[in-house]
Enzyme design. Structure first.
Site, PDB file in Angstrom:
ATOM      1  N   ASP A  79      50.731   3.991 -25.458  1.00 32.34           N
ATOM      2  CA  ASP A  79      50.283   5.201 -25.663  1.00 32.34           C
ATOM      3  C   ASP A  79      49.775   6.244 -24.831  1.00 32.34           C
ATOM      4  O   ASP A  79      48.724   6.328 -24.427  1.00 32.34           O
ATOM      5  CB  ASP A  79      49.198   5.369 -27.477  1.00 32.34           C
ATOM      6  N   GLU A  84      49.352  15.351 -23.841  1.00 25.45           N
ATOM      7  CA  GLU A  84      49.641  15.733 -25.709  1.00 25.45           C
ATOM      8  C   GLU A  84      48.893  14.998 -26.104  1.00 25.45           C
ATOM      9  O   GLU A  84      49.038  15.616 -26.878  1.00 25.45           O
ATOM     10  CB  GLU A  84      51.049  14.111 -25.439  1.00 25.45           C
TER      11      GLU A  84
END
Lengths: 501, 501
Positions: B326, B360
């Site tokens: 991630d 993000e």
């Protein structure tokens, strides 16, 4: 030439019939009638004995089958009766109250007291403690940091019995190897360095040698400390501790497990030719052995109180997690088995003895002393049982013993049909019972669905969250049925391999 | 009565035939010839248009099918050619060099520089950085200890944007609840306490609300801090961090995730009526926003350089593990796609643009600013793609767009038959592309075998060990084929839902 053929048809008889056929065909010229007579007599006697054995076994099988209703009662009570989930609830209370309990710790003392009181409150018989001396190793503060090629905190767990680093830690370059063979080949590169063992996980039995012996092997080639890849097939950056053994006459160097992730990363860095530098700080200390106890509770046998079926698990754990799986579960189902029988008012002919071992993780220390103390009565030990591979869904019973005893145990396992765990498998396992088995006593261990066992083994993840009440009910039921029936049979399990079935 | 039946048979035509049948049977007495004529005319025109659309679609399907050889070349290069394992090796080098890279950190700056240089060295076009402002939250030292009913170290990770505790920490009793509803019911008990949210894991989307909003909900009823059960279906005592949002006008209280194991243990203790006391210390700090960049690289379109297919992943991660899953993997396959096409000398009609988003994890901060800057050219955005759910074995492409566009994408996906990933699914997902999709731009996201994704998500276990080179090859191949073909088709993907197939 007519040979009377016995009702049983062993290999010898078939060979004889074949030989006679050969004679008729004239292929064998010389034949001693005396030899033939002797052979026939032997076969006849052998068959008579066999028939007698078969009859005896058939009687025992019948005897065992007669326990079907009792087995069903035990199973019902454990799986859907009022004892449902009791072993899980007891384990939760125990581990949530005490936590982990490594050899020599105050927590292990508290755990023994907790259990002593709980077993007494449960109304079990002859609840007592048997003194043993156990190791006292204390982890202390520990940390490891990669300084080059990247600043990165390494999750570590020092290994049991490891020495400390000098104050301020050790800062050194790292040599990464995949095996002892590679270390030997690259011995000249190891001097003054950390050795990281990045051995792949093959199986616990095969791979654990790096944790156990890595430090001394690395010290022999001049390493200053070892960082061992944790012995597990799966990791979420979870380090696994465990015992390690220094070799006599070899310098003791600090040794810790790192995570699979970090070991593999170091291997990648080394492959790229990157220099790896780590600082390791460990404050571990080994103190003189301390007093501890194996904890014992019984249901005393009605006819042969001196004869024993022993059920066990170990009460100590590592100093991480809750020690719920290793081996709280094993201890708890060994208690639960006695509770179930007590609730049903079942008292077998022989004594059922539950033992919670002390200091298993340091090499079965409590159990070894128990063996030394009690081996004088070895002929009274009917069956020794240990559960130490988790109490997940039971798959069957692993058994070590004579062929005769195995045949009897196979009949006992049929009683577990209601919970579909009738498998009798080879080779009982258990650090705490292996000396009894080596000495000829039949041994049994619980085989469960243990595919994830080593994911949690000796980590902070060994908590109540890996336990499941329904699975523990089934384990308890199996454990209780086996122990009770074996303890109640007319005869003890045979030890010699004299009966062929 | 004869009605000319068109070659296409839409619902209207079938209805008409049925109506005529009814008339013949005399069930409908009144019937307007005028109405009939109008209806027939309408159907006829509608069918003509449809036939034209079908012809157009059939042409486009043929056009897409003509890319079969190109797709095969891309797949061959990625899966078994010289580019095999390249995205994995690049990701390993990147994460082993930089490590994790949270918004505002020096590591994120280093990561952007690393990538800027790497993309240029790879010979990609128009490599540049686009300035954005991003949050700067620093975890600092943090710890939590259960003091009662047991001394126990809690593994924690403070949540992004959390405030610190006062110096010396907070020591307070714990109220354990399973849901916001339970908290409301027990509001009076919360005052002055820690609230532990022990919400069960249902799905990430449903369960993450406790991490995001738990602190403000607890503050409203007077809690002094929150301990949130990590949002995961599986744990080896692994805490998961993540962003959280304070509600305007509500007191900001410190908030951290604890492990599933510890949350469940607290729930057991509370159920037993045991008083739980915890000490929490957090030194988190929020600094003013800092400068950062979205990182861009292109293959410039040969015919319509202003028209864009955008491929993306985010470069920032949390400040734990390596951020390999991630979203290192998503960023790396978005780079790899361009590399593959470059290696094959493929330059599509439109521009392929890879973007590595900044920040993000703080709510798509870099991507939001990108959207604000570039939305003026929205009509030139053909397709926006993001991979942010792992780069494990690909299962297909999730797509959001018009029915017409979906039909075209379904044809494109057929080109992936050689790697058996032809599925076109509903609903593209991606924090960084959702504003484009909301504004009508077709969007696509990669769907992989992500059943274990949340085991590692936002933990120290998000490392290269969860990545697999073969899986990344397949993801890269899929990503490159889709992006290239869509960018090279004669026409842009249609945005309006005007064509019925």
């Amino acid at each position: 030439m007519v040979v009377s053929i016995p009702t049983c048809l062993p290999t010898e008889a078939l060979t004889l019939i074949y030989s006679c056929q050969q004679m008729k065909d004239g292929h064998i010229k010389k034949f001693s009638i005396f030899s033939l007579a002797l052979t026939v007599t032997f076969i006849h006697c052998s068959c008579l004995a066999r028939n007698k054995d078969e009859k005896a076994f058939s009687d025992r099988a019948e005897e065992i089958a007669s326990y079907a209703n009792v087995a069903q009662d035990i199973i019902d009570l454990a799986v859907r009766g009022k004892a449902q989930n009791r072993s899980y609830e007891r384990l939760a209370d125990f581990t949530d109250t005490i936590g982990n309990r490594v050899s020599g710790s105050k927590n292990l003392d508290l755990a023994i007291k907790y259990m002593y009181n709980a077993l007494r409150e449960n109304g079990l018989e002859n609840v007592h403690l048997e003194p043993v001396k156990i190791p006292h190793w204390v982890r202390g503060e520990e940390s490891a940091m990669m300084l080059h090629p990247q600043n990165h905190t390494l999750a570590i767990l020092g290994l049991g019995s490891s020495v400390a680093t000098p104050k301020g830690g050790i800062e050194a370059e790292v040599l990464v190897v995949e095996s002892f063979e590679e270390l030997k080949k690259r011995a000249k590169e190891a001097s003054g360095k950390f050795v990281t063992f990045n051995q792949p996980f093959v199986s616990y039995g095969k791979t654990v040698q790096y944790r156990e012996f890595g430090a001394s092997e690395a010290a022999k080639v001049g390493a200053v400390a070892t960082l061992i890849r944790s012995v597990t097939p799966f990791s979420i950056n979870s380090p696994h501790t465990g015992w390690q053994d220094y070799q006599e006459g070899v310098k003791k160097i600090p040794t810790a497990c790192i995570t699979v992730e970090d070991a593999v990363m170091m291997a990648r860095m080394a492959k790229r030719g990157q220099k790896i530098v780590v600082r390791l700080t460990m404050n571990a200390q080994t103190f003189p052995d301390v007093d501890s106890f194996n904890t014992v509770a019984e249901i005393i046998g009605s006819e042969h109180p001196e004869q024993v079926v022993l059920l066990s698990g170990h009460l100590d754990s590592w100093d991480v997690g809750q020690g719920a799986m290793d081996d709280g579960g094993g201890a708890l189902i060994s208690w639960e088995a006695l509770s179930l029988l007590k609730d049903l008012g079942l008292r077998p002919r022989r004594t059922l003895r539950t033992v919670f071992w002390s200091a298993e993780e340091q090499g079965g220390v409590g159990a070894q002393q128990y063996f030394q103390l009690h081996k004088v009565n070895i002929s009274n030990f009917n069956l020794v049982m240990e559960s130490d591979m988790g109490t997940f869904t039971p798959l069957g019973l692993q058994f070590t013993g004579s062929t005769q005893a195995r045949a009897i145990m196979a009949e006992v396992m049929k009683l577990l049909k209601p919970i579909n765990t009738t498998n009798l498998e080879e080779h009982a396992e258990g650090t705490d019972i292996e000396m009894w088995m080596d000495a000829g006593v039949p041994g049994a261990s619980l085989h469960v669905a243990d595919s994830k066992y080593f994911w949690f083994h000796h980590t902070n993840g060994d908590t109540m969250s890996v336990q499941n009440p329904v699975e523990m009910n089934l384990c308890s039921a199996l454990w209780a049925v086996v122990a009770y029936v074996v303890a109640d049979l007319e005869e003890m399990l045979p030890r010699l391999d004299s009966m062929v079935l």
